[in-house]
Design an enzyme around this catalytic site. Structure first.
Site, short mmCIF file in Angstrom:
data_model
loop_
_atom_site.label_atom_id
_atom_site.label_comp_id
_atom_site.label_asym_id
_atom_site.label_seq_id
_atom_site.Cartn_x
_atom_site.Cartn_y
_atom_site.Cartn_z
N GLY A 11 27.84 4.78 44.87
CA GLY A 11 26.93 3.55 45.70
C GLY A 11 27.49 3.65 47.03
N GLY A 37 23.04 3.73 43.30
CA GLY A 37 23.69 4.85 44.16
C GLY A 37 22.86 6.09 44.09
N LEU A 75 33.72 -0.53 40.51
CA LEU A 75 32.57 -1.05 41.56
C LEU A 75 31.35 -0.88 41.22
CD1 LEU A 75 35.48 0.22 43.29
CD2 LEU A 75 33.80 0.46 45.06
N TYR A 147 24.49 -12.27 39.40
CA TYR A 147 25.46 -11.40 40.04
C TYR A 147 26.81 -12.64 40.31
CZ TYR A 147 27.70 -8.98 43.86
OH TYR A 147 28.55 -8.19 44.72
N LYS A 151 30.51 -11.63 38.27
CA LYS A 151 31.57 -11.36 38.93
C LYS A 151 32.86 -12.49 38.61
CE LYS A 151 30.73 -7.62 41.63
NZ LYS A 151 31.23 -6.36 41.16
N TYR A 161 43.45 -10.01 30.83
CA TYR A 161 44.18 -8.79 30.31
C TYR A 161 45.32 -8.74 31.00
CZ TYR A 161 40.84 -5.94 27.89
OH TYR A 161 39.90 -5.39 26.67
N THR A 177 29.45 -6.23 53.94
CA THR A 177 29.63 -4.85 54.37
C THR A 177 28.80 -3.99 54.69
OG1 THR A 177 31.90 -4.91 52.86
CG2 THR A 177 31.44 -2.72 53.52
#
Ligand code: UDP
Length: 317
Positions: A11, A37, A75, A147, A151, A161, A177
């Site tokens: 991606g 991607g 990612l 989304y 997340k 974990y 970004t």
């Protein structure tokens, strides 16, 4: 030699991360289903002999990946609102099942796990700029929740974990970004505006354009990811450039830098579109020694150049 597994490595951000790891002399296994991607993003890495691309769904295939790993960087996920709104169930799956599969792999191989989380965990923020201590303000049943909540769940699973089985985990929250390899049609603000400006078409500003975003150039972001991979800090750590612009100002800047004469066309504001967003990066400076170095004007110039060249190649000029 260090060996890394990168989900979503073909991606936009993932391919730049794979490139940086290969350039550092490391070995990279990239798992990507190519839903957002592309193989072209990473094709040049094959010549190193230290890069492998597995085209498959991270939810399905991670249990079968062989060999030792120093890092598992997760990612994989559609990141453009247009993409995750078009694939809501897949987005929730990769945030839940995909994150669990990646955490299991990291735990089994004694690898560090790095989660690419997002500024979207802050939702419509009531605190500005956003620090990691802020818990966010997300509509759990709104369109964007597929989304945002995926997340947020990924972060909760990662933290659990670490607490319960001691996995070496790290969470980064990535703010807007941009840079080369943004997909021209992916619907995000910078790629849309650049493509429109270069084509001389109107720039589609949603709402009145007074909402803000803070823009980070991809090379800077990757340096932050590398610092997180090489550390043992749990995070979460914000990664972004605090340079904050209104969307209308981003439009004007792109028109100016592309030497375009495109006008602005105002379009309806999408549901739950955050009003403002700006990272507080004090923690990234303190724990990772990281801060962005590329000014938005310079980063946009480089990105426009890449889009212009790409379009030129596409039309064989
Ligand atoms: N936006 C816009 N025109 C576009 C694409 C996006 O005005 O063609 C706006 C969008 O409404 C949001 C901001 O730009 O306020 C950033 O949108 P993007 O999809 O890049 O990512 P987001 O930060 O919302 O996840």
């Amino acid at each position: 030699m260090r060996r890394h597994l990168v989900t979503g490595g073909a991606g936009f951000i993932g391919s730049h991360l794979c490139e940086a790891l290969v350039e550092a002399g490391d070995e990279v296994v990239c798992v990507d289903d190519l839903s957002s991607g592309s193989e072209a993003n990473v094709a040049h890495l094959r010549a190193s002999g230290r890069f492998e691309l597995i085209i498959d769904d991270a939810c399905q295939v991670l249990g079968d990946v062989v060999g030792p790993f120093d890092t598992v960087a997760h990612l994989a996920c559609p990141a453009s609102p247009a993409d995750y709104l078009a694939h809501p169930l897949e987005t929730l799956a990769v945030g839940s099942k995909g994150t669990e599969a990646a955490l299991r792999l990291a735990q089994a191989r004694g690898a560090r796990f790095v989660l690419a989380s997002t500024s979207e965990v802050y939702g419509e923020p009531l605190v500005h700029p956003q620090t990691e201590a802020y818990w966010g303000n997300v509509n759990p049943v709104g369109l964007r929740s597929v989304y945002d909540e995926a997340k947020r769940f990924s972060e909760a699973l990662t933290a659990a974990y670490r607490r319960t089985v001691g996995t070496d985990t790290g969470i980064v929250r990535i703010f807007n970004t941009y840079g080369p390899r943004l997909r021209p049609g992916d619907g995000r603000v910078v790629s849309n505006f650049i493509v429109q400006a270069l084509a001389g078409e109107p720039l589609t500003v949603y709402g009145d354009g007074s909402q803000t975003r803070s823009l980070c150039y991809v090379d800077d972001l990757v340096q932050g990811l590398l610092a997180m991979i090489r550390s043992h800090t749990p995070g979460p750590v914000n990664l972004g450039n605090p340079a904050e612009f209104t969307v209308k100002d981003i439009a004007s800047l792109v028109v100016e830098l592309a030497a375009s004469s495109s006008p602005i066309s105002y379009q309806p504001l999408p549901e739950d579109d955050p009003t403002r967003r700006r990272p507080d990066i004090s923690k990234a400076r303190d724990v990772l020694g990281w801060a962005p170095t590329v000014a938005p004007e310079e980063g946009l110039r480089r990105t426009i150049k890449w889009f212009a060249k790409d379009r030129c190649v596409a039309s064989a000029c």
